[in-house]
Scaffold this active site. Structure first.
Site, PDB file in Angstrom:
ATOM      1  N   HIS A 182      40.519  28.943  32.528  1.00  0.00           N
ATOM      2  CA  HIS A 182      40.925  27.961  33.539  1.00  0.00           C
ATOM      3  C   HIS A 182      39.677  27.526  34.298  1.00  0.00           C
ATOM      4  O   HIS A 182      39.001  28.339  34.915  1.00  0.00           O
ATOM      5  CB  HIS A 182      41.959  28.546  34.500  1.00  0.00           C
ATOM      6  CG  HIS A 182      42.467  27.529  35.480  1.00  0.00           C
ATOM      7  ND1 HIS A 182      43.626  26.814  35.275  1.00  0.00           N
ATOM      8  CD2 HIS A 182      41.974  27.105  36.670  1.00  0.00           C
ATOM      9  CE1 HIS A 182      43.826  25.990  36.293  1.00  0.00           C
ATOM     10  NE2 HIS A 182      42.834  26.152  37.154  1.00  0.00           N
ATOM     11  N   CYS A 183      39.370  26.234  34.235  1.00  0.00           N
ATOM     12  CA  CYS A 183      38.140  25.717  34.841  1.00  0.00           C
ATOM     13  C   CYS A 183      38.460  25.106  36.201  1.00  0.00           C
ATOM     14  O   CYS A 183      39.185  24.107  36.283  1.00  0.00           O
ATOM     15  CB  CYS A 183      37.510  24.666  33.922  1.00  0.00           C
ATOM     16  SG  CYS A 183      35.950  24.009  34.568  1.00  0.00           S
TER      17      CYS A 183
END
Length: 375
Positions: A182-183
């Site tokens: 998850h960025c």
């Protein structure tokens, strides 16, 4: 006389009894504390003992509060990070157009002007396109309803079928197909459908920062020297002004426009160089993962599986790796040679191979390498 002796003897006997009783109580208290210590130590070991516990498990347990904090903070600050990326990138583009481009047009030769205009605008278009696609494209989620998917497990959080290479994102609270991570800078998960956009954005942003750092090195040196001269002249001007009246104070040596120009050039070079180092290291890391046909999560899983099988004298091979060159072709979606131009060097919204629910042999892979062991 005898009564006094009897009284003295009775007092001494009573004192000795008290001393013996106090000593017994002290010994009894020490024994009770020792028993409590051994009992607590035994309870702690019985609760924490696990035959599979190793250094990685202990490290993950220690970092669990950090993971919890990152998950909850990232969920709320994703929009802030996206705005920060857009704001910093826009500031660099504005400095280039307002400060550097007029200087380039006045001093460079026509050939160098054509090169800078062509490469700079191509790099900017690739950055904007891939970042927009990375933050707006869904990474892909498995269907919630039960279907005829083969070889799937059940997610313990979603209580739904979980295909191969699918993992649950605690921030999005959903399962993601071929999840990488998850960025927070995208405010989105990196998964099956936007993994290429994410890597391309990192690559072209790194290339753009390196281009700005190299091209602006001489301007940065001149601007830094000018700022140092401004500081020295400002100090001398204040010393002179201290010995004069208000009306005799000399005007500033540098104008506001000159100060803004030099500081903007220094800001551009420092920011681009810092981003090039940090983002370049991240890009190289993901390039190595793509070469091995892994994601960030799968690397951790495969490493543990490789160590476990190595102890048994067996060999682990990634079932989703088709070789270094073929892994890149599958990742970039290159089926024919012209796709290196139309899909890699130019903006392209083409979909990746497969649906993320099953992993059949892609058409661009010439021969299949049968894995020795599948995960």
């Amino acid at each position: 006389m005898r009564s006094r002796q009897r009284m003295f003897a009775a007092v001494m006997r009573l004192l000795l009894k008290c001393l013996r009783l106090g000593r017994r109580r002290r010994f009894k208290l020490v024994r009770q504390l020792e028993q409590l210590w051994h009992y607590g130590h035994l309870c702690l070991r019985s609760l924490l003992y696990n035959s599979f516990t190793n250094g990685d498990v202990v490290l993950d347990s220690l970092f669990e509060p950090v993971y919890w904090l990152v998950d909850h903070v990232t969920r709320w600050f994703g929009v802030v990070f996206v705005a920060l990326v857009i704001g910093l990138t826009s500031s660099i583009v504005a400095i280039v157009y307002i400060c550097l481009l007029p200087l380039i047009l006045q001093t460079y030769t026509p050939a160098w002007i054509c090169w800078h205009l062509t490469y700079g605008h191509w790099n900017l278009i690739m950055i904007v396109f891939h970042y927009y696609m990375a933050i707006t494209t869904s990474p892909g989620h498995p269907p919630q309803a039960k279907n005829n998917l083969t070889g799937v497990s059940i997610c313990r959080k979603c209580i739904a079928p979980k295909p191969a290479r699918t993992h649950h994102c605690s921030i999005c609270n959903r399962c993601v197909l071929k999840m990488d991570h998850h960025c927070p800078w995208l405010n989105n998960c990196v998964g099956h459908y936007n993994h290429r956009y994410f890597f391309s954005f990192c690559l072209f942003m790194t290339m753009g920062c390196i281009y700005c750092s190299i091209s602006g090195w001489e301007m940065f040196r001149d601007a830094y020297s000018a700022i140092e001269r401004m500081k020295l002249l400002e100090k001398e001007r204040l010393q002179v002004a201290a010995n004069q009246t208000y009306y005799q104070t000399p005007p500033p040596t540098f104008s506001f426009r000159q100060r803004a120009f030099h500081k903007s050039v220094v800001y551009l070079w420092v920011l681009c160089s810092s981003v090039a180092l940090a983002l370049g290291a991240l890009t190289l890391w993901h390039a190595a993962l793509i070469t091995r046909g892994e994601t960030s999560i799968e690397r951790h899983i495969n490493r543990k599986e490789r160590q476990r099988l190595q102890k048994k004298g067996k060999v682990f091979r990634n079932p989703y790796s088709y070789g270094s060159w073929d892994n890149w072709k599958v990742f970039l979606g290159v089926d024919v040679p012209r796709h290196w131009l139309t899909r890699v060097l130019l903006p392209s919204p083409h979909l990746p191979h497969g649906t993320g629910l099953s992993w059949d042999l892609p058409p661009c892979v010439m021969e299949q390498r049968a894995p020795l062991l599948a995960i």
